[in-house]
Scaffold this motif. Sequence first.
Motif, PDB file in Angstrom:
ATOM      1  N   ALA A 130      44.138  32.670  48.316  1.00 30.15           N
ATOM      2  CA  ALA A 130      43.219  31.673  48.870  1.00 30.15           C
ATOM      3  C   ALA A 130      41.858  31.708  48.196  1.00 30.15           C
ATOM      4  CB  ALA A 130      43.057  31.897  50.377  1.00 30.15           C
ATOM      5  N   GLU A 131      41.543  32.812  47.497  1.00 29.09           N
ATOM      6  CA  GLU A 131      40.255  32.949  46.819  1.00 29.09           C
ATOM      7  C   GLU A 131      40.347  32.646  45.324  1.00 29.09           C
ATOM      8  OE1 GLU A 131      37.659  33.232  48.571  1.00 29.09           O
ATOM      9  OE2 GLU A 131      38.717  33.640  50.456  1.00 29.09           O
ATOM     10  N   GLY A 132      41.443  32.021  44.884  1.00 25.91           N
ATOM     11  CA  GLY A 132      41.548  31.594  43.493  1.00 25.91           C
ATOM     12  C   GLY A 132      42.370  32.487  42.596  1.00 25.91           C
ATOM     13  N   PHE A 133      42.988  33.524  43.146  1.00 22.18           N
ATOM     14  CA  PHE A 133      43.857  34.379  42.351  1.00 22.18           C
ATOM     15  C   PHE A 133      45.238  33.739  42.210  1.00 22.18           C
ATOM     16  CE2 PHE A 133      40.672  37.374  43.756  1.00 22.18           C
ATOM     17  CZ  PHE A 133      40.572  38.289  42.718  1.00 22.18           C
ATOM     18  N   THR A 134      45.926  34.110  41.151  1.00 25.66           N
ATOM     19  CA  THR A 134      47.321  33.717  40.971  1.00 25.66           C
ATOM     20  C   THR A 134      48.149  34.980  40.749  1.00 25.66           C
ATOM     21  OG1 THR A 134      46.980  33.417  38.591  1.00 25.66           O
ATOM     22  CG2 THR A 134      46.771  31.466  39.993  1.00 25.66           C
ATOM     23  N   ALA A 157      31.304  40.988  37.203  1.00 24.44           N
ATOM     24  CA  ALA A 157      30.673  40.404  36.020  1.00 24.44           C
ATOM     25  C   ALA A 157      31.129  38.957  35.859  1.00 24.44           C
ATOM     26  CB  ALA A 157      31.034  41.209  34.780  1.00 24.44           C
ATOM     27  N   PRO A 158      30.198  37.998  35.733  1.00 24.60           N
ATOM     28  CA  PRO A 158      30.581  36.582  35.727  1.00 24.60           C
ATOM     29  C   PRO A 158      31.429  36.166  34.534  1.00 24.60           C
ATOM     30  CG  PRO A 158      28.250  36.851  35.198  1.00 24.60           C
ATOM     31  CD  PRO A 158      28.733  38.180  35.662  1.00 24.60           C
ATOM     32  N   GLY A 159      31.357  36.878  33.418  1.00 27.56           N
ATOM     33  CA  GLY A 159      32.101  36.463  32.240  1.00 27.56           C
ATOM     34  C   GLY A 159      33.464  37.087  32.099  1.00 27.56           C
ATOM     35  N   LEU A 160      33.906  37.824  33.103  1.00 27.88           N
ATOM     36  CA  LEU A 160      35.186  38.522  32.999  1.00 27.88           C
ATOM     37  C   LEU A 160      36.159  38.032  34.066  1.00 27.88           C
ATOM     38  CD1 LEU A 160      34.048  42.240  32.509  1.00 27.88           C
ATOM     39  CD2 LEU A 160      34.740  40.607  30.748  1.00 27.88           C
ATOM     40  N   PRO A 161      37.445  37.965  33.738  1.00 28.10           N
ATOM     41  CA  PRO A 161      38.446  37.711  34.773  1.00 28.10           C
ATOM     42  C   PRO A 161      38.527  38.907  35.723  1.00 28.10           C
ATOM     43  CG  PRO A 161      39.515  38.257  32.706  1.00 28.10           C
ATOM     44  CD  PRO A 161      38.050  38.135  32.402  1.00 28.10           C
ATOM     45  N   VAL A 162      39.047  38.657  36.904  1.00 25.83           N
ATOM     46  CA  VAL A 162      39.174  39.704  37.917  1.00 25.83           C
ATOM     47  C   VAL A 162      40.658  39.926  38.192  1.00 25.83           C
ATOM     48  CG1 VAL A 162      38.574  40.411  40.265  1.00 25.83           C
ATOM     49  CG2 VAL A 162      36.967  39.032  38.929  1.00 25.83           C
ATOM     50  N   VAL A 163      41.065  41.179  38.260  1.00 20.96           N
ATOM     51  CA  VAL A 163      42.472  41.511  38.460  1.00 20.96           C
ATOM     52  C   VAL A 163      42.611  42.559  39.556  1.00 20.96           C
ATOM     53  CG1 VAL A 163      43.099  40.957  36.079  1.00 20.96           C
ATOM     54  CG2 VAL A 163      42.422  43.297  36.670  1.00 20.96           C
ATOM     55  N   GLY A 164      43.847  42.724  40.022  1.00 19.10           N
ATOM     56  CA  GLY A 164      44.156  43.728  41.019  1.00 19.10           C
ATOM     57  C   GLY A 164      45.599  43.570  41.433  1.00 19.10           C
ATOM     58  N   TYR A 165      45.951  44.134  42.572  1.00 14.33           N
ATOM     59  CA  TYR A 165      47.277  43.873  43.134  1.00 14.33           C
ATOM     60  C   TYR A 165      47.192  43.896  44.652  1.00 14.33           C
ATOM     61  CZ  TYR A 165      48.059  48.950  43.845  1.00 14.33           C
ATOM     62  OH  TYR A 165      47.971  50.272  44.236  1.00 14.33           O
ATOM     63  N   TRP A 202      50.820  41.852  41.039  1.00 13.54           N
ATOM     64  CA  TRP A 202      49.572  41.807  40.278  1.00 13.54           C
ATOM     65  C   TRP A 202      48.932  40.432  40.475  1.00 13.54           C
ATOM     66  CZ3 TRP A 202      47.751  46.203  38.610  1.00 13.54           C
ATOM     67  CH2 TRP A 202      48.611  47.210  38.203  1.00 13.54           C
ATOM     68  N   ILE A 203      47.604  40.405  40.539  1.00 11.11           N
ATOM     69  CA  ILE A 203      46.888  39.142  40.725  1.00 11.11           C
ATOM     70  C   ILE A 203      45.805  38.990  39.658  1.00 11.11           C
ATOM     71  CG2 ILE A 203      47.360  38.911  43.197  1.00 11.11           C
ATOM     72  CD1 ILE A 203      44.583  40.125  43.730  1.00 11.11           C
ATOM     73  N   HIS A 204      45.473  37.734  39.357  1.00  7.37           N
ATOM     74  CA  HIS A 204      44.504  37.430  38.293  1.00  7.37           C
ATOM     75  C   HIS A 204      43.668  36.230  38.712  1.00  7.37           C
ATOM     76  CE1 HIS A 204      43.350  35.109  34.650  1.00  7.37           C
ATOM     77  NE2 HIS A 204      43.095  36.304  34.144  1.00  7.37           N
ATOM     78  N   ARG A 205      42.365  36.357  38.527  1.00  4.06           N
ATOM     79  CA  ARG A 205      41.435  35.249  38.787  1.00  4.06           C
ATOM     80  C   ARG A 205      40.639  35.020  37.507  1.00  4.06           C
ATOM     81  NH1 ARG A 205      36.346  33.630  41.061  1.00  4.06           N
ATOM     82  NH2 ARG A 205      36.597  32.232  42.866  1.00  4.06           N
ATOM     83  N   PRO A 206      40.769  33.865  36.869  1.00  6.94           N
ATOM     84  CA  PRO A 206      40.108  33.663  35.576  1.00  6.94           C
ATOM     85  C   PRO A 206      38.593  33.659  35.696  1.00  6.94           C
ATOM     86  CG  PRO A 206      41.066  31.609  36.373  1.00  6.94           C
ATOM     87  CD  PRO A 206      41.536  32.681  37.304  1.00  6.94           C
ATOM     88  N   ALA A 207      37.933  34.020  34.612  1.00  8.90           N
ATOM     89  CA  ALA A 207      36.475  33.950  34.565  1.00  8.90           C
ATOM     90  C   ALA A 207      36.037  32.496  34.671  1.00  8.90           C
ATOM     91  CB  ALA A 207      35.965  34.553  33.261  1.00  8.90           C
ATOM     92  N   GLY A 208      34.870  32.289  35.237  1.00 11.42           N
ATOM     93  CA  GLY A 208      34.291  30.960  35.288  1.00 11.42           C
ATOM     94  C   GLY A 208      34.544  30.191  36.562  1.00 11.42           C
ATOM     95  N   LEU A 209      35.429  30.678  37.429  1.00  7.94           N
ATOM     96  CA  LEU A 209      35.634  29.989  38.705  1.00  7.94           C
ATOM     97  C   LEU A 209      34.405  30.153  39.599  1.00  7.94           C
ATOM     98  CD1 LEU A 209      39.304  30.786  39.823  1.00  7.94           C
ATOM     99  CD2 LEU A 209      38.448  28.789  38.599  1.00  7.94           C
ATOM    100  N   THR A 210      34.145  29.169  40.400  1.00  9.86           N
ATOM    101  CA  THR A 210      33.040  29.254  41.346  1.00  9.86           C
ATOM    102  C   THR A 210      33.356  30.305  42.398  1.00  9.86           C
ATOM    103  OG1 THR A 210      32.508  26.925  41.022  1.00  9.86           O
ATOM    104  CG2 THR A 210      31.646  27.983  43.012  1.00  9.86           C
TER     105      THR A 210
END
Length: 215
Positions: A200-204, A181-189, A76-84
């Motif tokens: 490399a695109e800011g996910f953890t 949506a800019p105000g939401l975190p992005v997730v996936g796997y 699973w991957i997560h990219r917090p909201a607010g990152l450029t």
Amino acid sequence: MCRAHGLTGAFGPRAWTSPRRSPLYYPDAVTLTADATADDVLAGIDRSAPGASVKDSHARLDLAAEGFRLLFEASWIHRPAGLTSPAVTGDWQTVRTPGELAAWALAWSGGDADEAALFRPALLDDPATTIVAGRAADGRILGGAVLTESAGVTGVSNLFTADADEVPASYAWAGALAAAAPGLPVVGYESGDDLTAALAEGFTPLGPLRVWLDA
């Protein structure tokens, strides 16, 4: 995706299950909690023929004794909201018509019409689902993704580039993140090289998952 194919699953306390076979590449059952058991996922699915699958969201189940084999493992991957967001290249647009969806699906499937048929026009009527496509100057679809808003996050799935040698994964990630949506975190796997590209695109990474296939 199940709704687009006329299927309705059932949410239990520990798992979601579909009593009818789910569409190609989509699981027949998904664990919702770490304490889900084999009975939670197997009792509500159709095993009358081989091919049923289970997404073990917490990588806790061992379904080998039930006749399943491990299909793949991922993170699973997560990219917090607010990152450029990364800079977008190419012409990225939302897919809005059945004709555009058919072209997108053929690009996603590498020209396989049977696999492309997975994406039905009913998906375009789902307000939570956005399908995006990136095009070259000559109109060719070079990449795309499906975005789904749910429970305060945007999920990214089916992210692809038409030719990995010609178009890097960063091209598709840039287009997908720009449409989220800019105000939401992005997730996936993701897994393997696709996971490396996402990181490399800011996910953890958040944790493992497994998908099991009934042999």
